[in-house]
Design an enzyme around this catalytic site. Structure first.
Site, short mmCIF file in Angstrom:
data_model
loop_
_atom_site.label_atom_id
_atom_site.label_comp_id
_atom_site.label_asym_id
_atom_site.label_seq_id
_atom_site.Cartn_x
_atom_site.Cartn_y
_atom_site.Cartn_z
N GLU A 1 9.10 5.34 3.44
CA GLU A 1 8.72 4.33 4.44
C GLU A 1 7.34 3.85 4.04
OE1 GLU A 1 10.69 3.26 6.67
OE2 GLU A 1 12.14 4.85 6.99
N CYS B 1 1.89 -0.48 10.18
CA CYS B 1 2.76 -0.87 9.06
C CYS B 1 3.61 -2.08 9.43
CB CYS B 1 3.65 0.30 8.64
SG CYS B 1 4.61 1.01 9.98
P1 NDP Z 1 -1.32 6.87 1.79
O1 NDP Z 1 -0.23 6.41 0.90
O2 NDP Z 1 -2.71 6.83 1.28
O3 NDP Z 1 -1.08 8.38 2.25
C1 NDP Z 1 0.12 8.78 2.91
C2 NDP Z 1 0.27 10.28 2.78
O4 NDP Z 1 0.55 10.62 1.41
C3 NDP Z 1 -0.99 11.06 3.17
O5 NDP Z 1 -0.62 12.25 3.82
C4 NDP Z 1 -1.60 11.32 1.82
O6 NDP Z 1 -2.46 12.42 1.82
C5 NDP Z 1 -0.37 11.62 0.98
N1 NDP Z 1 -0.57 11.51 -0.46
C6 NDP Z 1 -1.58 10.91 -1.15
N2 NDP Z 1 -1.36 11.00 -2.49
C7 NDP Z 1 -0.20 11.68 -2.65
C8 NDP Z 1 0.58 12.08 -3.78
N3 NDP Z 1 0.19 11.80 -5.02
N4 NDP Z 1 1.73 12.75 -3.57
C9 NDP Z 1 2.15 13.01 -2.31
N5 NDP Z 1 1.47 12.67 -1.21
C10 NDP Z 1 0.31 12.00 -1.36
O7 NDP Z 1 -1.17 6.02 3.13
P2 NDP Z 1 -2.13 6.00 4.38
O8 NDP Z 1 -2.26 7.36 4.96
O9 NDP Z 1 -3.36 5.25 4.03
O10 NDP Z 1 -1.27 5.15 5.43
C11 NDP Z 1 -1.29 3.77 5.48
C12 NDP Z 1 -0.07 3.19 4.79
O11 NDP Z 1 1.09 3.71 5.40
C13 NDP Z 1 0.03 1.69 4.94
O12 NDP Z 1 0.42 1.11 3.72
C14 NDP Z 1 1.13 1.51 5.97
O13 NDP Z 1 1.80 0.29 5.88
C15 NDP Z 1 2.01 2.66 5.65
N6 NDP Z 1 2.86 3.01 6.78
C16 NDP Z 1 4.19 2.75 6.70
C17 NDP Z 1 5.00 3.01 7.78
C18 NDP Z 1 6.48 2.77 7.72
O14 NDP Z 1 7.18 3.29 8.56
N7 NDP Z 1 6.99 2.02 6.77
C19 NDP Z 1 4.46 3.54 9.04
C20 NDP Z 1 3.06 3.80 9.00
C21 NDP Z 1 2.30 3.53 7.90
P3 NDP Z 1 -4.04 12.15 2.02
O15 NDP Z 1 -4.17 11.37 3.29
O16 NDP Z 1 -4.57 13.53 2.12
O17 NDP Z 1 -4.46 11.38 0.81
#
Ligand code: NDP
Length: 499
Positions: free
Chosen positions: A245, A279
């Site tokens: 997502e 999002c």
């Molecule tokens: P990120 O992609 O930065 O992070 C999402 C999660 O992935 C966090 O828990 C992060 O950890 C983790 N993560 C980071 N690097 C890795 C890796 N290499 N492997 C596995 N996990 C990893 O997103 P954000 O937290 O900034 O969220 C915002 C984004 O989420 C926006 O683009 C938004 O559109 C999207 N979003 C989409 C939704 C949907 O339903 N389609 C709903 C809500 C948000 P850490 O934070 O510790 O880096």
């Protein structure tokens, strides 16, 4: 103890993640960062818990999930307070978010058996000697990786459905919202103390990456498109199935017969709720020529009344992740440099950790603010000759998450033509709270679905079974078939399918 750090700055102190309020820097909590051995131990324990949890069956899980739902409902104020304290989200937005999450727990618990439970499937004449059965069996352990912007609703959108399907869950919340993730796991453990069916692991992105490689049965990821690619690559190493997502760049179309007051109200809320860190937030509007000026005026009138601050009752809170401020500033500057105009806000709207509502017009379609996810309280409004031109422009980005259409005569038809996983007609974002509908995107917004029947099936693997109920009149699957029987099979095929 309450200590002050730089607002929103992430601190890992002696192996602990320090969670702070994005505006005040007040410490919310400290959480131990897991290493690889720690993570393996958690996943091992989750495997044992998964066997126990699956053994409860749909009825046992439903009872416990509904108890968790009641706990969440009764403590909604406490959880909303924590969401506000950790992410800066206004309390009203937090309450609405949690309410939606609770509805999903309720629906998933009540519908898992109907969607996933064993059932007979119709047989076909050509294989009439067999009965067909189907059920969806749990993956075992599901790894859920969540973002910070909706720290309750987005993980629960996966967790509730994964649990209802009979899986144990290991949640890796965003490093910006560990306290909310911990609260979810702790509250579930109050209802289900026997086994660690829902665990939380803390850390930075590398812990998320380790979870992808920890031998879980499936990974459900919600976050940015860039990270989604990394998650999929990591899962590809072990062919671990993945649900992605990812980000969005959702558009609203306003047709000439739209209720303009309702459309303006929805555009303002859809774009600016949670300070635009949504999002499925509306980031672009395409309004047809005849109503364009009136619509822009109404949007500006409504948006300029909104308050910005860290008070619990502000309309817009701070930007949770400091790095996002640079992205928002870059998108506004780029739009203005390319000939766009700010009819509200503008270049000086970014005042860390806040961004004031910014409405941009006359922005060319190749500007960053039109093509890339801004994730801030900004909105571009573009004039189009017809609603059909609006559909073409709305569909011209690689994202395809949600969308909205305001109008009467053609609204449903236009909505059907948007290249997106979801769309709301004469409202915005309403599909996220409709637990009967699947939620997910296309293109750069990811694939797979949470919520609804599809969301339940996402967390179970189809197990198909044929059961012989009589001898085969025309045996096909044996070396003992005779040439005459094969000739009869060929004849039957011509009769059944040859016309
Ligand atoms: P990120 O992609 O930065 O992070 C999402 C999660 O992935 C966090 O828990 C992060 O950890 C983790 N993560 C980071 N690097 C890795 C890796 N290499 N492997 C596995 N996990 C990893 O997103 P954000 O937290 O900034 O969220 C915002 C984004 O989420 C926006 O683009 C938004 O559109 C999207 N979003 C989409 C939704 C949907 O339903 N389609 C709903 C809500 C948000 P850490 O934070 O510790 O880096």
């Amino acid at each position: 103890m309450t200590a002050l750090h730089g607002p929103g700055v992430l601190v890992v102190d002696r192996g602990e993640l320090v969670s702070t309020h994005p505006a005040t820097g007040a410490e919310v909590g400290r959480f131990p960062v897991l290493d690889a051995d720690g993570l393996t131990g958690r996943v091992d324990r989750a495997r044992t818990a998964a066997t126990w949890w699956a053994g409860l069956g749909f009825t046992g899980r439903r009872r416990l999930l509904l108890r968790w739902r009641s706990l969440l409902a009764n403590r909604i104020d406490e959880l909303a307070g924590l969401v506000h304290a950790e992410g800066g989200k206004p309390i009203a937005d937090a309450v609405v978010e949690i309410a939606s999450a609770i509805e999903h727990v309720d629906w998933a618990a009540r519908n898992a058996r109907r969607v996933l439970g064993p059932r007979r499937v119709r047989s076909r004449l050509i294989v009439a000697e067999f009965a067909a059965r189907l059920e969806y069996q749990p993956y075992g352990v599901v790894g859920v990786i969540g973002p910070w912007n909706y720290p309750v609703l987005t993980p629960v959108g996966s967790i509730a459905y994964a649990l209802a399907a009979g899986n144990a869950v290991v949640l890796k919340p965003s490093e910006y919202t560990p306290a909310v993730g911990q609260w979810l796991a702790d509250s579930f453990a109050e209802v289900v103390p026997e086994q660690p069916v829902l665990q939380v692991v803390h850390g930075l992105g590398d812990v998320g990456a380790m979870l992808c490689r920890a031998g879980v049965g499936k990974v459900a990821f919600t976050g940015s498109t860039a990270t989604a690619r990394k998650v999929m690559a990591a899962c590809a190493e072990s062919l671990t199935p993945v649900l992605l997502e990812a980000g969005g760049k959702d558009a609203m179309i306003v047709d000439e017969d739209a209720d303009l007051d309702a459309a303006a109200e929805a555009a303002v809320w859809g774009a600016l709720t949670n300070a635009g860190q949504t999002c499925i937030g509306i980031e672009r509007v395409y309004a047809v020529e005849g109503i364009y000026n009136d619509f822009v005026a109404k949007v500006v009138t409504k948006a300029q009344k909104l308050t910005v601050g860290s008070e619990p009752d502000a309309h817009l809170g701070p930007i949770t992740m400091p790095a996002q401020l640079d992205v928002i500033r870059r998108h506004i500057d780029d739009a203005l440099a390319r000939g766009g105009r700010a009819v509200l806000g503008g270049a000086d709207a970014v005042q860390p950790p806040y961004v004031r509502p910014t409405i941009l017009v006359d922005v060319p379609e190749d500007a960053l603010a039109v093509r890339e996810e801004t994730f801030g309280p900004t909105l571009t409004i573009s004039r189009v000759a017809t609603a059909d031109a609006a559909v073409t422009r709305a569909n011209a980005v690689p994202y395809g998450l949600g969308g909205s259409v305001f109008g009467k005569r053609r609204a449903v038809e236009l909505a059907g033509r948007l290249r997106s996983g979801m769309v709301a007609v004469n409202s915005v974002l309403s599909f996220v709270g409709m637990s009967t509908l699947p939620f997910g995107g296309v293109g750069d917004s990811g694939f797979g679905r949470v919520h609804g029947d599809d969301g339940l099936r996402e967390f179970g693997r189809a197990k198909s079974m044929t059961v012989r109920r009589g001898p085969s009149l025309l045996p096909a699957m044996t070396f003992e078939r005779t040439p005459a029987q094969v000739a009869k099979i060929a004849k039957a095929v011509k009769i059944m399918y040859g016309r």
